[in-house]
Design a protein around this motif. Structure first.
Motif, PDB file in Angstrom:
ATOM      1  N   LEU A 115       0.859  -1.175   0.000  1.00 31.09           N
ATOM      2  CA  LEU A 115       0.000   0.000   0.000  1.00 31.09           C
ATOM      3  C   LEU A 115       0.895   1.225   0.000  1.00 31.09           C
ATOM      4  O   LEU A 115       1.904   1.254   0.704  1.00 31.09           O
ATOM      5  CB  LEU A 115      -0.884   0.020   1.253  1.00 31.09           C
ATOM      6  N   GLN A 172       0.890   5.233   0.809  1.00 32.78           N
ATOM      7  CA  GLN A 172       0.128   6.315   1.433  1.00 32.78           C
ATOM      8  C   GLN A 172       0.793   7.646   1.095  1.00 32.78           C
ATOM      9  O   GLN A 172       1.935   7.904   1.472  1.00 32.78           O
ATOM     10  CB  GLN A 172       0.046   6.099   2.953  1.00 32.78           C
ATOM     11  N   VAL A 182      -4.575   6.506  -0.051  1.00 25.37           N
ATOM     12  CA  VAL A 182      -3.921   5.195   0.004  1.00 25.37           C
ATOM     13  C   VAL A 182      -4.278   4.428  -1.253  1.00 25.37           C
ATOM     14  O   VAL A 182      -5.447   4.337  -1.628  1.00 25.37           O
ATOM     15  CB  VAL A 182      -4.365   4.390   1.251  1.00 25.37           C
ATOM     16  N   ALA A 223       5.945   9.736  -0.031  1.00 21.95           N
ATOM     17  CA  ALA A 223       4.919   8.773   0.399  1.00 21.95           C
ATOM     18  C   ALA A 223       5.580   7.696   1.241  1.00 21.95           C
ATOM     19  O   ALA A 223       6.803   7.581   1.266  1.00 21.95           O
ATOM     20  CB  ALA A 223       4.253   8.148  -0.820  1.00 21.95           C
ATOM     21  N   ILE A 224       4.756   6.932   1.946  1.00 24.50           N
ATOM     22  CA  ILE A 224       5.286   5.760   2.648  1.00 24.50           C
ATOM     23  C   ILE A 224       4.696   4.494   2.026  1.00 24.50           C
ATOM     24  O   ILE A 224       3.617   4.528   1.427  1.00 24.50           O
ATOM     25  CB  ILE A 224       4.978   5.781   4.168  1.00 24.50           C
ATOM     26  N   ILE A 240       3.421   0.589   2.891  1.00 25.59           N
ATOM     27  CA  ILE A 240       2.959  -0.235   4.011  1.00 25.59           C
ATOM     28  C   ILE A 240       2.790  -1.668   3.517  1.00 25.59           C
ATOM     29  O   ILE A 240       2.256  -1.893   2.427  1.00 25.59           O
ATOM     30  CB  ILE A 240       1.603   0.300   4.539  1.00 25.59           C
ATOM     31  N   ARG A 271       0.365  -7.163   4.978  1.00 27.59           N
ATOM     32  CA  ARG A 271       0.343  -8.390   5.789  1.00 27.59           C
ATOM     33  C   ARG A 271       0.669  -8.075   7.249  1.00 27.59           C
ATOM     34  O   ARG A 271       0.123  -8.655   8.168  1.00 27.59           O
ATOM     35  CB  ARG A 271       1.374  -9.400   5.258  1.00 27.59           C
ATOM     36  N   THR A 272       1.606  -7.131   7.446  1.00 30.26           N
ATOM     37  CA  THR A 272       2.032  -6.806   8.811  1.00 30.26           C
ATOM     38  C   THR A 272       1.540  -5.435   9.261  1.00 30.26           C
ATOM     39  O   THR A 272       1.626  -5.098  10.440  1.00 30.26           O
ATOM     40  CB  THR A 272       3.577  -6.777   8.878  1.00 30.26           C
ATOM     41  N   ASN A 273       1.074  -4.620   8.312  1.00 30.71           N
ATOM     42  CA  ASN A 273       0.681  -3.225   8.553  1.00 30.71           C
ATOM     43  C   ASN A 273       1.844  -2.318   8.919  1.00 30.71           C
ATOM     44  O   ASN A 273       1.651  -1.179   9.332  1.00 30.71           O
ATOM     45  CB  ASN A 273      -0.399  -3.115   9.643  1.00 30.71           C
ATOM     46  N   LEU A 274       3.062  -2.829   8.793  1.00 28.58           N
ATOM     47  CA  LEU A 274       4.216  -1.995   9.144  1.00 28.58           C
ATOM     48  C   LEU A 274       4.543  -1.016   8.024  1.00 28.58           C
ATOM     49  O   LEU A 274       4.265  -1.282   6.861  1.00 28.58           O
ATOM     50  CB  LEU A 274       5.445  -2.881   9.401  1.00 28.58           C
ATOM     51  N   THR A 275       5.127   0.107   8.418  1.00 30.51           N
ATOM     52  CA  THR A 275       5.658   1.055   7.442  1.00 30.51           C
ATOM     53  C   THR A 275       6.989   0.473   6.983  1.00 30.51           C
ATOM     54  O   THR A 275       7.920   0.356   7.782  1.00 30.51           O
ATOM     55  CB  THR A 275       5.871   2.437   8.092  1.00 30.51           C
ATOM     56  N   ALA A 312      10.136   4.446   2.750  1.00 34.39           N
ATOM     57  CA  ALA A 312       9.904   5.880   2.592  1.00 34.39           C
ATOM     58  C   ALA A 312      10.329   6.200   1.174  1.00 34.39           C
ATOM     59  O   ALA A 312      11.399   5.773   0.742  1.00 34.39           O
ATOM     60  CB  ALA A 312      10.769   6.665   3.572  1.00 34.39           C
TER      61      ALA A 312
END
Lengths: 301, 415
Positions: B333, B335, B340, B395-396, B398, B401-405, B408
């Motif tokens: 993803l 953002q 998103v 943007a970042i 994501i 699966r883990t929702n981690l950022t 960058a």
């Protein structure tokens, strides 16, 4: 119609409003944790600026230790009536009655630590996925490390070693079911910034922030309100002093300072000259060097 | 009064936390109870004085190891300015935390040890500063007390760094000889280096110009939230809430909503109980339009006479921030402001060896790797290049699966 100069308070305000709107946009069931203290009162004003003339996209949640200053509860109820927003109260007394937590014993007993259980239960009961809080990074060294969007696991725990990178003004609020995010819109404000903002915005505060006469006892070098919520014995000498409170928490863990500051200008002047930090008057932080880090790991605000 | 956000970078023993501690200590920003806490701490300098670095190492693991792991934010103010310091870790394994601290800074202080001069880590930190587009750099040559406050040593380091700064196209570099331990040229002008004619570090920080002049003047506001009270008296009220990320909007401006392309005119700009004629970069407001347009969170309102780039294929710099390596076969993803969208890394063009600045092809992209990639997004993104607008050019990524950022990214060109 007007154009205004953008100074540092405007910048902090605009950042906080942006964060509050991100919470509204990214979460299904957010809540604003309201303690009755100046920081959460500031959050309420920021929420008005972010969402009026609409309703807040979240209720206010008060974790009530039952050991409150009367003035704070009166203030809370008046404010909620003025705002026309929903208030949810999580009761520490109820957690004690249900046997989920045990009241501390001894002279320095406080319900401050018990709040965590009530907070986590309230979050679970209402399925909150984001809780907005008024913590600031200048308050304490573990807080200085925390992200603005701070993810907590199913047990409410903060893991300082595994924080998500937080870049630019982009906040990642994606979580798994059961987790929640603590959001701190005024992370970058200092105590003085909050007071300057309250003065600028002419925000009303509970009267205990201002100098008043009160019966107090001296405990470990700190002035505590003489109250039935504080365990006292014959060694405690009750004196009448002119005091005010710099932070507002549970009666049993919030110390007063001697002060003549009756007006907001006097308070700002007093803080500017003060040599003691705001949390210096919090017994809960004095336990050890990592007291706050440990409580946060356990799910505290 | 305005705010200066700066970050500090240095190698493990360059005295970065000591420098911050010194800034706070000498500006009387450390309160008695905090000072008492550090005086009681076990860690002391060799000469028995208090170790000011303890002030910023907020986590138990940091105090135990005597290193900085994650960014700590510190605040102080003088009569001129309010300062926000991001104290970032210097070690290569924490590069992602340094990038985090640097992303919001308008100035970087890079520390070098006067005995060692420009080293590999200096190159890495300077590269990150240039990558993140930080305009001002202070090269603080620290530990001058260890080289007898020698002008020759300082000049040699300055010359060496100038070559690097040119190579990295750093815009403004200021060189200051300091001793954080002894307090020379941090807050007070040192009388042990009379050959140095410049300002002390604090004086420089108070006076450096931080205008956003180099940032884009093209008006952009990502919509975060639509305010619709739906009450009887405000039945038709519809306000678009967001923060202007660049440029200025005025009442009467013709605007375009992206990605839909619909256009309208600004009928009203509101801020709480006020109506404003115009709003500029940084302000959080509510905008009203003269016609009914379908707008929701994730859309961007832009001035019709200055449209942004729009593409699904973007060439971008990427910093990888996850322990799990980049996988070009999965969908991430992306953002970008309030938007998103799904995203794949279509191609890794090159990876940069951040210690030598050499570019080479890469089969894998791991934690702390930095390089140039092609992003392929599901939706058209309305963006500007990062060099024109940090806010609309970054943007970042994501991992869903883990929702981690996990990344960058800074937009550099159309692919």
């Amino acid at each position: 119609m007007s154009k205004y100069n953008f100074d540092y308070l405007d910048e902090l305000e605009a950042e906080a409003i942006h964060i509050l709107r991100e919470v509204a946009g990214q979460f299904e069931k957010p809540a604003l944790l309201f303690s009755g203290g100046k920081d959460s009162i500031t959050l309420v004003r920021l929420a008005e600026k972010a969402f009026r003339p609409g309703k807040f996209p979240f209720p206010l949640v008060h974790i009530d230790t039952g050991h409150n200053f009367e003035e704070t509860i009166e203030y809370r109820d008046r404010m909620v009536a003025r705002l026309g927003e929903r208030l949810i109260v999580g009761s520490v007394q109820a957690s004690i009655d249900a046997g989920k937590v045990v009241e501390q014993k001894g002279k320095n007993a406080s319900r401050n630590a018990l709040q965590t259980v009530t907070l986590l239960d309230t979050i679970e009961q209402h399925q909150f996925d984001a809780c907005i809080g008024g913590a600031r990074r200048d308050e304490e060294k573990a807080r200085a490390k925390e992200r603005i969007f701070s993810v907590r696991d199913e047990f409410g725990q903060w893991d300082p070693k595994r924080q998500r990178p937080e870049l630019w003004n982009i906040y990642n609020g994606k979580i798994h079911k059961g987790e929640n995010v603590r959001v701190f819109p005024i992370s970058n404000w200092t105590e003085l910034d909050v007071w300057n903002y309250i003065r600028r915005e002419k925000i009303e505060l509970p009267s205990i922030y201002f100098a008043h006469e009160r019966e107090v006892i001296t405990r470990n070098g700190q002035l505590m309100a003489a109250s039935s919520y504080v365990n006292m014995d014959e060694e405690d000498v009750v004196e009448r002093k002119k005091v005010r409170f710099r932070t507002v928490g549970d009666i049993s863990c919030t110390a007063a300072i001697e002060s003549d500051a009756f007006l907001i200008d006097d308070i700002i002047d007093e803080i500017s000259r003060s040599k003691i930090s705001e949390r210096g008057a919090r017994m809960d932080d004095k336990v050890s060097e990592a007291a706050m880090e440990d409580r946060k790991k356990g799910g505290y605000f | 009064m305005n705010i200066l956000k700066f970050f500090t970078a240095g190698s493990v023993d360059d005295g970065k936390s000591t420098l911050i501690g010194r800034l706070l200590y000498d500006t009387d920003s450390i309160l008695a109870d905090q000072l008492e806490a550090i005086q009681n701490a076990n860690r002391k300098n060799d000469d028995g004085t208090v170790d000011l670095a303890i002030l910023t190492d907020g986590l138990r693991a940091e105090r135990e190891q005597g290193i900085t792991i994650d960014v700590a934010y510190k605040y102080f103010q003088t009569d001129q300015r309010k300062f926000i310091i991001a104290d970032t870790p210097g070690h290569i394994q924490y590069t992602r935390n340094m990038v985090t601290g640097a992303s919001t800074a308008n100035l970087a202080i890079i520390l070098v040890d006067a005995r060692n001069g420009v080293v590999e880590q200096t190159i890495r930190h300077s590269y990150l500063v240039s990558l993140l587009g930080i305009k001002h750099v202070v090269l603080a040559v620290n530990k001058m007390d260890m080289v007898d406050y020698s002008e020759t040593v300082f000049n040699a380091i300055e010359q060496k760094y100038k070559t690097l700064a040119e190579e990295l196209k750093l815009q403004e570099v200021t060189y200051i000889p300091v001793s954080a331990l002894k307090g020379d040229n941090i807050v007070h002008q040192s009388d042990r280096m009379l050959w140095y004619k410049g300002d002390s570090l604090l004086r420089f920080l108070e006076e450096v110009e931080t205008s956003m002049a180099q940032q884009s003047d093209k008006a952009r506001m990502p919509v975060q939230w639509v305010i619709r009270p739906q009450t009887d008296e405000l039945h038709d009220y519809r306000g678009y809430a967001g923060r202007v990320v660049s440029g200025t909007f005025k009442v009467g401006d013709k605007i375009t909503v992206l990605p839909s392309g619909a256009s309208s005119t600004i009928s009203k700009i509101e801020f709480f109980n006020q109506e404003l004629e115009e709003v500029s970069s940084g302000q959080s407001v509510t905008i009203h339009l003269s016609s009914d347009v379908d707008i929701s969170r994730g859309d961007t309102i832009v001035n019709s006479s200055a449209l942004p780039q729009e593409s699904k294929l973007i060439e971008a710099d990427l910093c990888w921030m996850d322990t799990k390596a980049l996988d070009t076969s999965i969908i991430y993803l992306l953002q970008h402001n309030s938007k998103v969208t799904k995203c794949k890394i279509a191609e890794v063009i090159y990876k940069v060896d951040i210690n030598t600045l050499e570019k080479h092809s890469a089969d894998e992209f791991k934690l702390n790797d930095i390089g140039r990639v092609v992003l392929k997004t599901a939706d058209n993104l309305p963006f500007d290049f990062y060099s024109d607008s940090k806010a609309n050019g970054a943007a970042i990524l994501i991992d869903s699966r883990t929702n981690l950022t996990v990344g960058a990214t800074m937009f550099r060109a159309l692919a």
